[in-house]
Motif scaffolding. Sequence first.
Motif, PDB file in Angstrom:
ATOM      1  N   TRP A  49     -74.318 -22.527 -30.401  1.00  0.00           N
ATOM      2  CA  TRP A  49     -74.089 -23.990 -29.971  1.00  0.00           C
ATOM      3  C   TRP A  49     -73.237 -24.525 -31.153  1.00  0.00           C
ATOM      4  CZ3 TRP A  49     -79.131 -22.123 -29.205  1.00  0.00           C
ATOM      5  CH2 TRP A  49     -79.579 -22.289 -27.731  1.00  0.00           C
ATOM      6  N   LEU A  50     -72.347 -25.665 -30.992  1.00  0.00           N
ATOM      7  CA  LEU A  50     -71.582 -26.185 -32.178  1.00  0.00           C
ATOM      8  C   LEU A  50     -72.385 -27.616 -32.289  1.00  0.00           C
ATOM      9  CD1 LEU A  50     -68.197 -24.916 -31.582  1.00  0.00           C
ATOM     10  CD2 LEU A  50     -69.787 -24.107 -33.140  1.00  0.00           C
ATOM     11  N   PRO A  51     -72.550 -28.364 -33.421  1.00  0.00           N
ATOM     12  CA  PRO A  51     -73.337 -29.638 -33.512  1.00  0.00           C
ATOM     13  C   PRO A  51     -72.208 -30.620 -32.880  1.00  0.00           C
ATOM     14  CG  PRO A  51     -72.614 -28.704 -35.549  1.00  0.00           C
ATOM     15  CD  PRO A  51     -72.544 -27.671 -34.741  1.00  0.00           C
ATOM     16  N   LYS A  52     -72.499 -31.397 -31.876  1.00  0.00           N
ATOM     17  CA  LYS A  52     -71.689 -32.438 -31.401  1.00  0.00           C
ATOM     18  C   LYS A  52     -71.617 -33.541 -32.365  1.00  0.00           C
ATOM     19  CE  LYS A  52     -71.602 -33.467 -26.539  1.00  0.00           C
ATOM     20  NZ  LYS A  52     -72.162 -34.074 -25.466  1.00  0.00           N
ATOM     21  N   GLY A  53     -70.527 -34.148 -32.777  1.00  0.00           N
ATOM     22  CA  GLY A  53     -70.282 -35.273 -33.765  1.00  0.00           C
ATOM     23  C   GLY A  53     -70.140 -34.693 -35.262  1.00  0.00           C
ATOM     24  N   LEU A  57     -66.235 -30.641 -37.118  1.00  0.00           N
ATOM     25  CA  LEU A  57     -66.119 -29.833 -35.721  1.00  0.00           C
ATOM     26  C   LEU A  57     -64.556 -29.886 -35.067  1.00  0.00           C
ATOM     27  CD1 LEU A  57     -67.475 -28.284 -33.663  1.00  0.00           C
ATOM     28  CD2 LEU A  57     -68.154 -30.387 -32.392  1.00  0.00           C
ATOM     29  N   GLU A  61     -62.711 -26.462 -34.127  1.00  0.00           N
ATOM     30  CA  GLU A  61     -62.503 -25.956 -32.461  1.00  0.00           C
ATOM     31  C   GLU A  61     -60.768 -26.001 -32.422  1.00  0.00           C
ATOM     32  OE1 GLU A  61     -65.819 -28.154 -29.818  1.00  0.00           O
ATOM     33  OE2 GLU A  61     -64.379 -29.824 -30.906  1.00  0.00           O
TER      34      GLU A  61
END
Length: 109
Positions: A49-53, A57, A61
């Motif tokens: 998982w990648l941390p939203k916000g 990021l 990405e």
Amino acid sequence: MAVEEAASGVTLITELRKRGIPARGIVRVKDKVTRVMDVLPFQATGMVWLPKGAPWLPGFELELAQFRKDGRSTKDDQVDAFADGVQLILGKGTSILNVLGSARPGRAA
């Protein structure tokens, strides 16, 4: 901290250790494209998982999206570190529960 044992990596490992930061060398036995391909199943099955916000990021990405299978990406250092991290944590048959340090849901730790 894991650092590639090549070029400036050897110097970096030495400097990190002098500063009290645990560091170990990684010796490459596969090319970068193969290393990335090796960890894609972990991402595809939802184990990464990648941390939203997160402020970093969008750039991360973008680098992931621009990674080329022919190995000629102009920017791929983050992709390489990402593949290393996933491989070190999940690529040795390690249970995600062990990685997270928790017991299975419904069981006492």
